[in-house]
Design a protein around this motif. Structure first.
Motif, mmCIF file in Angstrom:
data_model
loop_
_atom_site.group_PDB
_atom_site.id
_atom_site.type_symbol
_atom_site.label_atom_id
_atom_site.label_comp_id
_atom_site.label_asym_id
_atom_site.label_seq_id
_atom_site.Cartn_x
_atom_site.Cartn_y
_atom_site.Cartn_z
ATOM 1 N N UNK A 1 -49.698 32.870 -2.185
ATOM 2 C CA UNK A 1 -48.590 33.069 -3.127
ATOM 3 C C UNK A 1 -47.340 33.493 -2.359
ATOM 4 N N UNK A 2 -47.516 34.394 -1.386
ATOM 5 C CA UNK A 2 -46.393 34.840 -0.564
ATOM 6 C C UNK A 2 -45.814 33.675 0.240
ATOM 7 N N UNK A 3 -46.680 32.850 0.811
ATOM 8 C CA UNK A 3 -46.208 31.676 1.560
ATOM 9 C C UNK A 3 -45.401 30.759 0.641
ATOM 10 N N UNK A 4 -45.914 30.523 -0.551
ATOM 11 C CA UNK A 4 -45.239 29.655 -1.515
ATOM 12 C C UNK A 4 -43.844 30.188 -1.840
ATOM 13 N N UNK A 5 -43.762 31.484 -2.145
ATOM 14 C CA UNK A 5 -42.458 32.056 -2.516
ATOM 15 C C UNK A 5 -41.498 32.077 -1.328
ATOM 16 N N UNK A 6 -42.015 32.312 -0.115
ATOM 17 C CA UNK A 6 -41.146 32.293 1.077
ATOM 18 C C UNK A 6 -40.538 30.904 1.287
ATOM 19 N N UNK A 7 -41.377 29.877 1.170
ATOM 20 C CA UNK A 7 -40.870 28.512 1.356
ATOM 21 C C UNK A 7 -39.787 28.198 0.326
ATOM 22 N N UNK A 8 -40.045 28.568 -0.923
ATOM 23 C CA UNK A 8 -39.075 28.308 -1.987
ATOM 24 C C UNK A 8 -37.761 29.053 -1.719
ATOM 25 N N UNK A 9 -37.856 30.308 -1.312
ATOM 26 C CA UNK A 9 -36.663 31.113 -1.076
ATOM 27 C C UNK A 9 -35.880 30.607 0.130
ATOM 28 N N UNK A 10 -36.569 30.359 1.239
ATOM 29 C CA UNK A 10 -35.889 29.935 2.467
ATOM 30 C C UNK A 10 -35.281 28.541 2.347
ATOM 31 N N UNK A 11 -35.880 27.684 1.517
ATOM 32 C CA UNK A 11 -35.371 26.319 1.362
ATOM 33 C C UNK A 11 -34.404 26.205 0.195
ATOM 34 N N UNK A 12 -34.094 27.314 -0.441
ATOM 35 C CA UNK A 12 -33.205 27.273 -1.592
ATOM 36 C C UNK A 12 -33.790 26.520 -2.766
ATOM 37 N N UNK A 13 -35.114 26.526 -2.867
ATOM 38 C CA UNK A 13 -35.787 25.848 -3.972
ATOM 39 C C UNK A 13 -36.029 24.371 -3.737
ATOM 40 N N UNK A 14 -35.629 23.866 -2.567
ATOM 41 C CA UNK A 14 -35.810 22.437 -2.290
ATOM 42 C C UNK A 14 -37.256 22.099 -1.941
ATOM 43 N N UNK A 15 -38.018 23.108 -1.430
ATOM 44 C CA UNK A 15 -39.401 22.876 -1.011
ATOM 45 C C UNK A 15 -40.277 23.987 -1.567
ATOM 46 N N UNK A 16 -41.584 23.750 -1.506
ATOM 47 C CA UNK A 16 -42.559 24.733 -1.970
ATOM 48 C C UNK A 16 -43.857 24.502 -1.218
ATOM 49 N N UNK A 17 -44.897 25.221 -1.604
ATOM 50 C CA UNK A 17 -46.209 24.987 -0.992
ATOM 51 C C UNK A 17 -46.693 23.570 -1.279
ATOM 52 N N UNK A 18 -46.214 22.960 -2.359
ATOM 53 C CA UNK A 18 -46.544 21.562 -2.638
ATOM 54 C C UNK A 18 -46.163 20.673 -1.457
#
Length: 470
Positions: A418-435
């Motif tokens: 969950x932390x990895x998912x939220x970090x990716x979303x935050x760092x990419x400005x919502x452009x990427x996710x764990x998906x």
């Protein structure tokens, strides 16, 4: 009857002489929790050691139920040995490896047959070695009915399996059927790896639900229950399971199976768990799991979890779990990825497909965090150590559980991802996710079962390719 038996034995020996193990599993006495096994193995004169599968994939421990193998006998066969004078062979269990049996194959022999019975326990605890049979149903896990030459790679051993079911029982499996005659099923020859990875569920009360096509593959749900009432599934829930298959195809982009079969067993008298396989999953729940909406929601994520394992755990697998055969001890150091990521993704897919609602998903995450606050064992045992200790923690007692810690790589591992998912979303400005990571890491050509082993370095590199981070 005698002519039929002679013909069957001739077929068994012919297969063995051609280098194929011939396995006959007679489950007609499954309602009595008793399975009769005959196995023919190609052999040459001299010492031979056959082994019983010990480390069962997905169970993360030496769980092969050797204690339930009884009435073991060996016989030698060959052109110079008539069936009247075929020799019964003395055997000796290895004193330091209790899963190994030593025999000496006599001159003139080209094969030997091993016959034994397997007793399924009555208790409902444990994994596949636990209770798997009632008077109305059974789950056939092939590793429980096998011996194979020591040192062999499971990919290199070809097995021709046959199964006899109780009269009137229906079945489901990912294995391809070559021939069926009444209750007798003959499967196409497959590798030992594929056979052990392909259980069969069967029962007197049985229903197969076609979940349609998703991602270019057909999906089916096979339901066995102790009563006819238990196997009813509403069109609404059927649609949700169809959506589960569709959502998984969107998440991963490709699939690594030709067809997928959810095997669902509903009984209060079997072990309750889920076990992953490449093209199927063995899911076991209480008898009323489909009958009550709240009960259904509490357990619906089980099949989502085991389904995710087709990608994470079966296709992509930690190198320490990508083993040559079933005797090599597993290194479960990265099981927090194997199970923790699957736990998180399984819940995500269950929510996306409507198997659970969004508030329940959020409550699940909050509950994990609240429970971890009271895990005093976290002061001395790391999450990494719970992964390494998986083979002993699965069978740990429940007393002092907070101090000891248990298989927290599931729940706490889910929070890591969950932390990895939220970090990716935050760092990419919502452009990427764990998906984005899932499509990159679990992709590949797809279409057929395969194994792609990974290290921690591979995971880090894949995450950084999606979103650079320290």
């Amino acid at each position: 009857m005698l002519r039929c038996a002679v013909f069957l034995l001739f077929a068994v020996l012919t297969q063995a002489q051609q280098g194929v193990l011939r396995l006959m599993v007679d489950a007609a006495d499954a309602p009595r929790r008793l399975i009769h096994v005959q196995l023919s193995v190609p052999a040459t004169p001299g010492p031979l050691t056959l082994v019983y599968p010990k480390w069962i994939p997905g169970e993360h421990g030496p769980t092969g139920p050797i204690a339930d193998v009884v009435s073991l006998k060996f016989k030698a066969h060959g052109p110079a040995i008539s069936e009247v004078t075929s020799q019964s062979l003395d055997w000796r269990r290895d004193p330091t490896d209790l899963y190994a049996f030593n025999v000496t194959v006599p001159g003139g022999a080209t094969s030997l047959t091993a016959s034994f019975d397997f007793i399924s326990p009555p208790a409902s605890g444990g994994f596949s070695a636990g209770s798997s049979m009632t008077t109305e149903l059974a789950v056939i896990n092939w590793n429980q009915f096998l011996l194979y030459p020591r040192g062999s790679a499971s990919d290199d051993v070809l097995v021709q399996a046959n199964l006899r079911l109780p009269r009137g029982w229906r079945y489901g499996t990912a294995l391809a059927i070559a021939k069926r005659s009444g209750e007798n099923l003959e499967f196409h020859p497959v590798s030992l790896t594929t056979l052990v990875d392909s259980p069969v569920s069967a029962g007197a009360h049985y229903r197969t639900v076609d979940l349609g096509d998703a991602g270019g593959a057909r999906h089916f749900m096979h339901i066995a229950g102790d009563t006819e009432r238990a196997i009813a599934v509403t069109p609404e829930w059927t649609d949700r399971y169809k959506k589960l298959a569709a959502e998984a195809s969107v998440l991963f982009g490709v699939r690594h199976y030709g067809e997928y079969h959810f095997l669902l067993t509903l009984s209060d008298h079997v072990a309750h768990f889920g076990l992953e396989h490449h093209e199927s999953s063995d899911n076991r729940l209480e008898e009323n799991a489909l009958l009550d909406v709240s009960t259904h929601q509490l357990s619906a994520d089980l099949m989502a979890h085991e389904f995710v394992h087709s990608w994470n755990g079966k296709y992509r697998r930690p190198a320490g779990l990508a083993l040559k055969n079933y005797q090599e001890p597993a290194n479960s150091e990265l099981v927090w990825i194997y199970e923790g990521l699957t736990e998180y993704l399984g819940e995500v897919l269950a929510a996306r497909s409507g198997l659970v609602d969004a508030p329940r998903f959020q409550e699940w995450l909050a509950d994990i965090g609240a429970r971890l606050d009271h895990q005093t064992g976290r002061a001395w045992r790391s999450l990494a150590d719970t992964s390494i200790s998986a083979p002993i923690l699965f069978n740990a007692r429940e007393d002092y559980a907070a101090l000891r810690r248990g298989i927290d790589f599931y729940s706490e591992g889910a929070l890591v991802w969950l932390e990895v998912d939220t970090r990716i979303r935050k760092l990419s400005g919502g452009a990427k996710s764990l998906d984005s990571f899932c499509r990159a890491f679990f992709g590949g050509p797809g279409g057929a079962p395969a194994v792609s082993a990974y290290s921690m370095g591979d995971v880090v590199a894949a995450l950084n390719s999606v979103q650079p981070f320290d």
